[in-house]
Motif scaffolding. Structure first.
Motif, PDB file in Angstrom:
ATOM      1  N   TYR A 166       0.828  -1.211   0.000  1.00 55.02           N
ATOM      2  CA  TYR A 166       0.000   0.000   0.000  1.00 55.02           C
ATOM      3  C   TYR A 166       0.862   1.261   0.000  1.00 55.02           C
ATOM      4  O   TYR A 166       0.629   2.190  -0.781  1.00 55.02           O
ATOM      5  N   CYS A 167       1.865   1.293   0.868  1.00 57.35           N
ATOM      6  CA  CYS A 167       2.712   2.491   0.977  1.00 57.35           C
ATOM      7  C   CYS A 167       3.510   2.730  -0.295  1.00 57.35           C
ATOM      8  O   CYS A 167       3.521   3.846  -0.840  1.00 57.35           O
ATOM      9  N   VAL A 168       4.179   1.690  -0.787  1.00 55.47           N
ATOM     10  CA  VAL A 168       5.000   1.846  -1.988  1.00 55.47           C
ATOM     11  C   VAL A 168       4.122   2.081  -3.208  1.00 55.47           C
ATOM     12  O   VAL A 168       4.425   2.925  -4.063  1.00 55.47           O
ATOM     13  N   GLY A 169       3.001   1.347  -3.293  1.00 49.54           N
ATOM     14  CA  GLY A 169       2.107   1.522  -4.428  1.00 49.54           C
ATOM     15  C   GLY A 169       1.503   2.907  -4.491  1.00 49.54           C
ATOM     16  O   GLY A 169       1.338   3.487  -5.572  1.00 49.54           O
ATOM     17  N   SER A 170       1.186   3.481  -3.323  1.00 56.02           N
ATOM     18  CA  SER A 170       0.613   4.829  -3.280  1.00 56.02           C
ATOM     19  C   SER A 170       1.614   5.874  -3.755  1.00 56.02           C
ATOM     20  O   SER A 170       1.244   6.866  -4.385  1.00 56.02           O
ATOM     21  N   LEU A 171       2.900   5.639  -3.455  1.00 57.28           N
ATOM     22  CA  LEU A 171       3.928   6.617  -3.805  1.00 57.28           C
ATOM     23  C   LEU A 171       4.495   6.410  -5.206  1.00 57.28           C
ATOM     24  O   LEU A 171       4.739   7.383  -5.943  1.00 57.28           O
ATOM     25  N   LYS A 185      -3.970  -2.460  -7.521  1.00 56.74           N
ATOM     26  CA  LYS A 185      -2.684  -3.098  -7.244  1.00 56.74           C
ATOM     27  C   LYS A 185      -1.685  -2.777  -8.351  1.00 56.74           C
ATOM     28  O   LYS A 185      -2.026  -2.782  -9.529  1.00 56.74           O
ATOM     29  N   SER A 186      -0.443  -2.546  -7.946  1.00 56.51           N
ATOM     30  CA  SER A 186       0.610  -2.250  -8.914  1.00 56.51           C
ATOM     31  C   SER A 186       1.801  -3.174  -8.701  1.00 56.51           C
ATOM     32  O   SER A 186       1.988  -3.742  -7.620  1.00 56.51           O
ATOM     33  N   TRP A 187       2.623  -3.306  -9.761  1.00 54.82           N
ATOM     34  CA  TRP A 187       3.838  -4.105  -9.653  1.00 54.82           C
ATOM     35  C   TRP A 187       4.803  -3.486  -8.641  1.00 54.82           C
ATOM     36  O   TRP A 187       5.462  -4.187  -7.885  1.00 54.82           O
ATOM     37  N   GLU A 188       4.864  -2.146  -8.652  1.00 49.62           N
ATOM     38  CA  GLU A 188       5.756  -1.467  -7.721  1.00 49.62           C
ATOM     39  C   GLU A 188       5.359  -1.751  -6.272  1.00 49.62           C
ATOM     40  O   GLU A 188       6.212  -1.997  -5.412  1.00 49.62           O
ATOM     41  N   GLY A 189       4.040  -1.716  -6.012  1.00 50.65           N
ATOM     42  CA  GLY A 189       3.557  -2.011  -4.674  1.00 50.65           C
ATOM     43  C   GLY A 189       3.855  -3.434  -4.262  1.00 50.65           C
ATOM     44  O   GLY A 189       4.249  -3.704  -3.118  1.00 50.65           O
TER      45      GLY A 189
END
Length: 288
Positions: A166-171, A185-189
């Motif tokens: 959540y934190c990484v995906g949001s940023l 959902k993202s790959w980065e997250g």
């Protein structure tokens, strides 16, 4: 703001209850027997809203709870001896009954009823029951001991994965992981969540080198990292499977029993695939 506060309070209480239950085997068994029953009841209620589907909610729920308790009895080796396996006989009889009952129910689509009935057991009852395999482990001298660390670590990994994702995906989230099912959902997250879990796995190994007091670490660092990755991958799939289930039914939340967090399936979706995967992974380690 009010919804955030409610969600935060519910989340804190939820984590506190799950963590403390793993400090005592009876508390763990009672809590997850209840969770199993509530989740199956919720699931069967949702599928019964589909056209031409009539699943016996009561018997499915009782069967699932009984299976969980039977697994707890079997894995904990309360009385010992091979005869304890007979505890599964009533469950098998119940499954046969649920199949045969469709012969007399005269429902328009018995195949759907069979499918959803068996899914309630395979998708919910079986994964929760496998918690007992993680919780009750054998020591080198053959005694069965209650293991707090292994089952709790699965949930800690899932929580840390969600938080990190959540934190990484949001940023940083730019590339969608599975837009057809879960656009948020993202790959980065996912990568961020995995990194957080690996750090937590390292910390567990570092601070609990000898949790069973046998003079030998429960798992090596590589094995802890492997367990973390298994939980991340299958936990993410578990989340996506439940999202597909809800999207197929056209609902946002599976229920409202947990204020701010939806239903039982919403809260335990990741664990329904992560727990069996963790069991398979740990048993695989014993083969090599």
């Amino acid at each position: 703001m009010k919804n955030f506060i409610i969600r935060a309070i519910t989340g804190i209480l939820f984590v506190a209850v799950v963590v403390t239950c793993f400090l005592d085997p009876r508390a763990m068994v009672l809590l997850f027997a209840l969770v199993t029953g509530l989740t199956i009841w919720e699931f069967t209620g949702l599928v019964n809203e589909r056209e031409s589907v009539t699943v016996n909610r009561f018997i499915c729920t009782v069967a699932g709870v009984y299976f969980f308790l039977a697994m707890a009895y079997f894995c904990s080796d309360v009385y010992g001896g091979s005869a304890k396996s007979v505890v599964f006989i009533p469950y098998l009889v119940t499954i046969v009954y649920l199949l045969v009952a469709e012969l007399y129910a005269k429902q328009p689509d018995p195949i759907n009823n069979w499918a959803y009935t068996m899914l309630s057991q395979m998708y919910i009852a079986l994964p929760f029951s496998l918690l007992n395999v993680l919780a009750f482990t054998a020591t080198p001298d053959g005694r069965i001991m209650f293991n707090t660390i292994l089952p709790l670590s699965v949930f800690v990994f899932l929580w840390m994965n969600d938080t990190g994702a959540y934190c990484v995906g949001s940023l940083l989230g730019r590339h969608k992981l599975f837009p057809r099912i879960s656009p948020g959902k993202s790959w980065e997250g996912s990568v961020g969540g995995a990194i957080v879990v690996l750090l937590v796995a390292w910390a567990i190994h570092y601070f609990l080198l000898d949790p069973d007091h046998t003079g030998k670490a429960m798992l090596s660092l590589i094995e802890w990292l492997g367990l973390g990755l298994v939980v991340v991958i299958f936990g993410t799939w578990g989340d996506l499977v439940e999202s597909l289930f809800k999207r197929t039914l056209g609902i946002k939340d599976s229920g409202n029993i947990l204020p701010g967090h939806g239903g039982m399936l919403d809260r335990f979706d990741s664990s329904l695939l992560a727990i069996p995967a963790a069991v398979v992974y740990l048993y695989t380690l014993t083969l090599f």
